[in-house]
Design a protein around this motif. Structure first.
Motif, short mmCIF file in Angstrom:
data_model
loop_
_atom_site.label_atom_id
_atom_site.label_comp_id
_atom_site.label_asym_id
_atom_site.label_seq_id
_atom_site.Cartn_x
_atom_site.Cartn_y
_atom_site.Cartn_z
N ARG A 47 -7.75 -3.31 -4.73
CA ARG A 47 -6.32 -3.39 -5.01
C ARG A 47 -6.04 -4.20 -6.27
N PRO B 70 0.81 -1.22 0.00
CA PRO B 70 0.00 0.00 0.00
C PRO B 70 0.85 1.27 0.00
N GLY C 111 -5.21 5.52 -5.51
CA GLY C 111 -6.52 6.16 -5.48
C GLY C 111 -6.62 7.42 -6.30
N MET D 139 -9.39 6.16 2.96
CA MET D 139 -8.29 6.07 1.99
C MET D 139 -8.10 7.42 1.29
N THR E 267 -10.17 0.09 -4.24
CA THR E 267 -10.35 -0.52 -2.92
C THR E 267 -10.06 -2.01 -2.93
N GLY F 8 -13.74 2.08 1.03
CA GLY F 8 -12.60 2.96 0.85
C GLY F 8 -12.56 4.12 1.82
N GLN G 35 0.88 4.07 -2.96
CA GLN G 35 0.66 5.50 -2.74
C GLN G 35 1.77 6.33 -3.35
#
Length: 478
Positions: free
Chosen positions: A135, A36, A103, A83, A133, A80, A40
């Protein structure tokens, strides 16, 4: 070039059809390939390149604010929630939307204009949110390995370089390669079914008409038959099948009926995009006819005012704004148009007051904030401008436009250190670390700040040089 960076970015969010049978395990394998945190970071890097290097990025704070309000409402209603999603517009007439790592979700202006209701647009966003959400991008990397991500990242850099290259033929080759890879990629059937199922759930939970999602997708499928090999981009990257639509409709049958009116901002955003920077004679005639048919239509008056403003027919634009005010429909977009007209007429002080008063009613509007700061500066009210920008930067230090406004204001005062420091921060946000270091070095040499300002510049310069070294290392490794 017709094939923009967006074609390449789609590659990062799409899965080859050869992997359509079965889903990968959601355990350690996928997480190890793209955690994650890594997702990002990758999303932030790509978003930075889009925002500051791609001319297709829609630089319109009103449209972006609207997309984020709509997207945040959907995110809050589903898995989500919490997030860090970000929604933005892409100036492209094709029907498309796409999700990227971290996202970041882009929406083509053509898709916004094609949506016949806000629930239809929300349905597409809800579908894209579900890709994030669940992935799906991390799961793609788990299937294909790191080599796929490195190839796509390299291609992204190549296309960015081609966009600034004077060699047009080389740029065309680069874009052609990107488009060729993009055309071979699409979400797997399992990913699409999963995004459909969760998208419908989120849409209902957020209070929208779930029929909007099915009706829009069904219309896309029906219209795609007319395109043959030139189907809309959304159809190529999100392959629609009859069983997908049937499943969607079956789920909707078991949900309670809900009729949801469109928000005013949805209608005004579409009107603004339709008018654009200049209204054609045919569109002007159409808007005038609509205004005559319904003198109480907020959207008709807004669209006409925008069209007249674009044509510099200020008296007629003012007439439509007077009619708009009489309808007493609160909207930050109407306040923004009012200030825009005053600026076009040369009344910067009047515009600053309109933007300021509008911000008291719509404090979250970035368009009104930027408008007020710019109008104050144009009116020569530099102290007020600096106070406003400094205050806002305390809560949004990553806003490059505010740093640019601060640099212009500090320059008006003759504050050389503060001016160069502000430009250094602006360039750093844009990922232009060499330019940032240059500006911060100039700030060091200005010698017109106090001890604390000088210490802040020294510290920031060390940070930027470290970021520049890391950036250069990454480029060499590619």
């Amino acid at each position: 070039m017709k094939n923009r960076l967006i074609a390449v970015l789609l590659c990062l969010a799409l899965v080859p059809g050869s992997y359509s049978q079965g889903l990968p395990d959601l355990g350690d394998s996928a997480s190890a390939d793209l955690s994650p945190l890594a997702e990002q970071k990758l999303g932030m890097q790509i978003m930075r390149d889009i925002r500051w290097a791609d001319p297709a990025y829609l630089r319109d704070a009103e449209v972006e604010d609207y997309l984020n309000r709509l997207g945040d409402r959907l995110v809050a209603a589903g898995p989500g929630a919490g997030m860090p999603f970000e929604f933005f517009g892409v100036n492209d007439p094709s029907l498309n939307a796409f999700a990227m790592p971290g996202g970041k979700i882009g929406v083509h202006t053509g898709l916004i204009l094609a949506a016949q209701s806000e629930s239809e647009l929300a349905g597409v966003l809800s579908h894209e949110i579900s890709h994030v959400t669940q992935r799906h991008i991390a799961r793609m990397v788990g299937q294909q390995g790191r080599s796929s991500m490195l190839m796509l990242a390299t291609l992204l850099v190549a296309v960015l370089a081609a966009k600034s290259s004077p060699n047009a033929s080389q740029a065309a080759i680069m874009a052609g390669q990107a488009a060729g890879i993009s055309s071979q990629l699409s979400y797997s059937r399992d990913f699409e079914h999963e995004a459909d199922r969760l998208g419908v759930q989120n849409l209902a939970a957020a209070g929208f008409d779930v029929r909007g999602m099915a009706s829009f997708f069904e219309r896309l499928q029906r219209n795609s038959r007319l395109y043959e090999n030139n189907a809309p981009a959304y159809m190529r990257t999100h392959p629609l099948t009859s069983d997908r639509i049937s499943e969607m409709e079956d789920r909707i049958l078991h949900l309670p009926y809900r009729q949801v009116p469109d928000s005013l901002d949805f209608q005004l955003v579409r009107a603004k995009l339709r008018v654009g920077k200049a209204a054609s004679r045919e569109l002007m005639d159409e808007l005038q006819d609509a205004g005559r048919r319904d003198g109480q239509s907020v959207v008709a008056h807004y669209a006409l005012a925008r069209a007249y403003l674009a044509s510099r027919r200020f008296a007629e634009a003012e007439r439509e704004l007077v009619a708009l005010r009489g309808l007493k429909q609160p909207s930050a977009m109407i306040e923004g148009l009012d200030g825009e007209l005053l600026l076009a007429k040369g009344d910067a002080a009047g515009a600053a007051k309109v933007f300021h008063d509008g911000r008291s009613r719509f404090p979250q509007s970035r368009r009104l904030l930027y408008g007020e700061a710019g109008a104050l500066l144009d009116a020569g009210r530099t102290t007020e401008t600096l106070n406003l920008v400094k205050t806002e930067l305390q809560t949004t230090p990553g806003d490059a436009l505010l740093w640019e406004l601060r640099a212009r204001t500090e320059a008006a005062f003759g504050h050389r250190m503060a001016q160069h420091r502000s430009l250094g921060e602006m360039y750093a946000i844009q990922g232009k670390y060499a330019a940032s270091a240059e500006q911060l070095t100039l700030a060091q040499g200005a010698k017109d700040g106090d001890f604390f300002e000088m210490s802040a510049v020294d510290s920031r310069l060390r940070e930027v040089r470290a970021l520049l070294a890391e950036q250069m290392k990454e480029r060499r490794e590619r």
